[in-house]
Design a protein around this motif. Structure first.
Motif, short mmCIF file in Angstrom:
data_model
loop_
_atom_site.label_atom_id
_atom_site.label_comp_id
_atom_site.label_asym_id
_atom_site.label_seq_id
_atom_site.Cartn_x
_atom_site.Cartn_y
_atom_site.Cartn_z
N ALA A 264 -27.53 -24.61 53.09
CA ALA A 264 -26.68 -25.62 52.46
C ALA A 264 -26.45 -25.29 51.00
O ALA A 264 -27.37 -24.91 50.27
CB ALA A 264 -27.31 -26.99 52.60
N GLY A 265 -25.22 -25.42 50.57
CA GLY A 265 -24.87 -25.12 49.19
C GLY A 265 -24.40 -23.70 48.96
O GLY A 265 -23.96 -23.37 47.86
N ARG A 631 -36.50 -31.04 51.02
CA ARG A 631 -35.05 -31.18 50.96
C ARG A 631 -34.41 -30.77 52.28
O ARG A 631 -33.45 -31.41 52.75
CB ARG A 631 -34.51 -30.34 49.80
CG ARG A 631 -34.95 -30.85 48.43
CD ARG A 631 -34.80 -29.76 47.38
NE ARG A 631 -33.42 -29.44 47.10
CZ ARG A 631 -32.68 -30.05 46.17
NH1 ARG A 631 -33.19 -31.04 45.46
NH2 ARG A 631 -31.43 -29.69 45.96
N ILE A 632 -34.94 -29.73 52.91
CA ILE A 632 -34.39 -29.29 54.19
C ILE A 632 -34.62 -30.35 55.27
O ILE A 632 -33.74 -30.63 56.08
CB ILE A 632 -35.00 -27.94 54.61
CG1 ILE A 632 -34.52 -26.84 53.66
CG2 ILE A 632 -34.62 -27.59 56.05
CD1 ILE A 632 -35.14 -25.49 53.94
N ARG A 633 -35.80 -30.95 55.28
CA ARG A 633 -36.07 -32.02 56.25
C ARG A 633 -35.06 -33.16 56.08
O ARG A 633 -34.57 -33.72 57.06
CB ARG A 633 -37.49 -32.56 56.06
CG ARG A 633 -38.59 -31.62 56.50
CD ARG A 633 -39.95 -32.26 56.25
NE ARG A 633 -41.03 -31.32 56.37
CZ ARG A 633 -41.65 -31.03 57.51
NH1 ARG A 633 -41.26 -31.62 58.63
NH2 ARG A 633 -42.65 -30.16 57.53
N ALA A 634 -34.77 -33.49 54.82
CA ALA A 634 -33.82 -34.57 54.56
C ALA A 634 -32.44 -34.23 55.09
O ALA A 634 -31.76 -35.07 55.69
CB ALA A 634 -33.76 -34.86 53.06
N ILE A 635 -32.01 -32.98 54.91
CA ILE A 635 -30.71 -32.56 55.43
C ILE A 635 -30.70 -32.63 56.95
O ILE A 635 -29.75 -33.14 57.57
CB ILE A 635 -30.37 -31.13 54.96
CG1 ILE A 635 -30.14 -31.11 53.46
CG2 ILE A 635 -29.14 -30.61 55.68
CD1 ILE A 635 -29.90 -29.73 52.90
N LEU A 644 -29.07 -27.04 47.93
CA LEU A 644 -30.37 -26.44 47.70
C LEU A 644 -30.33 -25.43 46.56
O LEU A 644 -29.37 -24.68 46.41
CB LEU A 644 -30.83 -25.71 48.98
CG LEU A 644 -31.17 -26.60 50.17
CD1 LEU A 644 -31.47 -25.71 51.36
CD2 LEU A 644 -32.37 -27.47 49.86
N GLU A 645 -31.40 -25.41 45.78
CA GLU A 645 -31.57 -24.34 44.81
C GLU A 645 -32.17 -23.16 45.53
O GLU A 645 -32.94 -23.30 46.48
CB GLU A 645 -32.51 -24.80 43.68
CG GLU A 645 -31.98 -25.99 42.89
CD GLU A 645 -30.72 -25.65 42.11
OE1 GLU A 645 -30.54 -24.47 41.77
OE2 GLU A 645 -29.93 -26.57 41.85
N ARG A 646 -31.86 -21.97 45.09
CA ARG A 646 -32.40 -20.78 45.74
C ARG A 646 -33.89 -20.67 45.47
O ARG A 646 -34.34 -20.83 44.34
CB ARG A 646 -31.70 -19.53 45.23
CG ARG A 646 -30.25 -19.46 45.69
CD ARG A 646 -29.57 -18.24 45.12
NE ARG A 646 -28.15 -18.27 45.45
CZ ARG A 646 -27.20 -17.82 44.66
NH1 ARG A 646 -27.51 -17.33 43.49
NH2 ARG A 646 -25.95 -17.87 45.03
#
Length: 647
Positions: A264-265, A631-635, A644-646
């Motif tokens: 994402a992003g 953050r990935i779980r939230a997505i 997402l930041e790298r």
């Protein structure tokens, strides 16, 4: 002359038998005629009376239930949901315009609904039902039904419509259906009669399109009785037809969801392939889109938004996107050279930071050079000058042949839209496509995956799986059709020197696990799960001598579309390869910074079958990884979060 008398006793029995036979035949014929008259006049009287009275028995096609699509574990990826719609039949409606005007007083209709319906009615046969409005509420159905006597030829129906439960997560693989258009029909030699039904749903992209004939099924038929005002009185006969075939993909829906969320992003693509079977476990594309928007015909606003997005959410980058593979191609050049005997793994070449060929300087990524480099170190440090020299020694034709053996420059047979062939160029290719001779400088560029060389993420994943196993691994996306298992993608041995293959794998291992390897920061430390990989960075712009003299502009200081592509390939576990992964981040900059961390995280997700423990990561990365996992779980749970930041 005296006539001989006939013996009456002999003739009479013969006459009696003939009379009996003739009488029996006459009685039988009269009986058959009587039975048929009874059948026509009594048993079928109502039916023939209806046929005689203004053709009040109509024949309609019944759309079959479309076949379902599942992932490898039985998770539904494409289903059918019941929907209510209002339809009109021209031959029963009298004046269609007047009938639609009356309908507009019963339920809300837009002017465009009426105009579009009249247009569709002119396009199809008079007995074909035309959808006035789809996905209407139960209240609308009730109002139309209650006012049926005043709405000739207009009825409410319940039908099936396609639905994609996973939405954007599998959009590029599963594809989507949409209404059949005149353009679609113009491409067909013998269109199915079902396509005459307005707004009939037809596979447009992805598996939905490639397996359309299997998924669609066969039409059924319905004979209905209507009264003088066109109202359906009863159903006389019904043949449901044949439902479409169910299809099971090799995708793992959970892993696919993770891949999409992890990217994402970015404008990127990633492919995960099972080294032991060729099964494609994930084919990710970012950004993505919701295929449900296309099912009923996408709006102009949505289409414009998707089509004008510079990150190209509609493109299936994993199979369509052909990119210069950069340094991920160096294994191809090295194997071609060592297999041919042009060089040995122990040969060393000096890297001063550039190689001059025919008056042109070809630079190494490390400005000061790497000094004396053998094969192992050339891959670990990704030295360009080593491959400039090796490429000239082996020649482009053998490099191209090795590329095709490893899966590059081959259009792999997967049922997705616009699968690209890529380019593994040789002398003949340039002569055919550019009407020009091949030059040494072309070989130098191709040796490091630049110039004319192009590969898709799918091809890079196949290449990595073949290097990891030494077998002709072929990508497989369809696991079963109607419950029948499809052939495995694990082919015969490639026939390459196994000692050389081990050296290539060992060098790829040190790319990640050696302290000076280009991807050391993205290593996996979990016991038995270490990976081997290769970074890649491919230029999309020409760097002039003047820019080199004053200092090459960093990617961060360039507009997004002029930054380098970032690439990464890996397999894991190193000692027993199960998964091969390829990642491309468009204009992401360096492969080690942008693509390798994504590949590492996807690999761990595949190895653990879910979120890995933080102990699988180096200790200095765990806090950052914990935040990223949250953050990935939230997505994945559907929350709207920033890009997402790298990691």
């Amino acid at each position: 002359m005296r006539r001989q008398r006939t013996d009456t006793s002999e003739v009479w029995p013969r006459m009696t038998r003939r009379a009996i036979l003739l009488g029996t035949a006459q009685v039988g014929l009269m009986g058959l005629l009587g039975w048929r008259m009874k059948q026509l006049q009594i048993d079928q009287a109502d039916e023939f009376r209806l046929l005689a009275e203004e053709n009040r028995v109509n024949m309609r096609l019944i759309p079959p239930a479309r076949g379902l699509i599942f992932d490898r574990n039985g998770v539904a990826l494409a289903t059918n949901e019941p929907v209510y719609r209002i339809v009109i039949v021209r031959e029963a409606a009298g004046d269609p315009g007047e009938a639609l005007a009356r309908l507009a007083k019963v339920m809300p209709l837009e002017p465009g609904d009426i105009a579009h319906t009249l247009e569709e009615m002119d396009r199809v046969a008079s007995f074909v039902p035309v959808t006035v409005k789809d996905r209407v509420s139960w209240d609308d159905v009730a109002r139309v039904t209650a006012n049926a006597p005043a709405l000739p030829g207009i009825t409410a129906e319940v039908g099936l419509s396609r639905h994609y439960p996973n939405g954007p997560e599998t959009a590029h693989v599963v594809g989507y259906v949409g209404p059949v258009s005149d353009y679609d029909l113009s491409l067909m030699e013998d269109p199915d009669p079902l396509f005459q039904i307005p707004k009939f749903q037809f596979g447009k992209t992805g598996v939905e399109a490639k397996l359309e004939d299997r998924l669609r099924g066969k039409a059924g038929t319905q004979r209905i009785e209507v009264n003088a005002v066109g109202r359906v009185m009863r159903e006389l006969t019904r043949d449901e037809g044949t439902p479409g075939t169910d299809v099971q993909l090799t995708l793992d829906a959970h892993l696919q969801s993770y891949v999409e969320a992890r990217m994402a992003g970015e404008s990127s693509a990633a492919v995960v392939i099972d080294c032991t079977s060729g099964d494609l476990l994930a084919v990710g594309n970012a950004p993505t889109f919701d295929p449900n928007l296309f099912v009923r015909g996408i709006s102009v606003a949505d289409w414009t938004r998707l089509n004008e997005d510079i990150y190209r959410p509609l493109a299936a980058k994993a199979v369509q996107g052909a990119y210069p593979p950069g340094s991920t191609f160096k294994m191809v050049t090295a194997l071609a050279a060592m297999e041919s005997g042009a060089v040995s793994p122990e040969d060393t070449f000096y890297c001063p930071g550039f190689t001059e060929v025919s008056g042109t300087r070809f630079h190494c990524w490390k400005r000061g050079g790497h000094g004396n480099v053998n094969f192992h170190d050339s891959l670990k440090y990704s030295c360009d000058c080593y491959y400039y020299e090796v490429g000239q020694r082996v020649g482009i034709d053998q490099i191209a042949a090795m590329a095709r053996k490893l899966g590059i420059g081959i259009r792999h047979d997967v049922p997705m839209s616009a699968v690209a062939e890529g380019i593994a160029p040789d002398r003949d290719w340039k002569r055919v496509h550019h009407d020009d001779d091949w030059r040494v400088g072309d070989t130098v560029n191709a040796s490091i995956g630049q110039g004319y060389v192009l590969a898709t993420p799918l091809q890079l994943a196949v290449m990595t799986a073949r290097i990891a196993t030494g077998h002709d691994v072929t990508p497989r996306l369809i696991k079963t059709v109607d419950g029948v298992e499809q052939p495995s993608g694990l082919g015969a041995p490639l026939g390459l020197n196994e000692n050389l293959m081990r050296r290539v794998r060992a060098s790829m291992f040190d790319v990640v696990n050696s302290e000076r390897g280009t991807a050391h920061k993205s290593r996996i430390i979990a016991e038995g799960m270490q990976m081997a990989g290769k970074t890649g960075t491919s230029q999309v712009r020409r760097i002039t001598a003047e820019e080199r003299a004053r200092g090459v502009t960093s990617n961060e200081d360039l507009p997004w579309e002029r930054r380098d592509h970032a690439l990464w390939v890996n397999f894991a576990p190193f000692d027993n390869p199960r998964f091969a992964v390829a990642v491309v981040v468009e204009h992401g900059g360096g492969g080690s910074a942008a693509a390798a961390p994504i590949g590492r995280d996807i690999t761990l997700q595949a190895l653990y079958g879910g979120f890995p423990p933080l102990e699988a990561y180096p200790s200095d990365r765990r806090e950052e990884i914990a935040q990223m996992q949250g953050r990935i779980r939230a997505i994945m749970e559907g929350w709207s979060v920033p890009a997402l930041e790298r990691a």
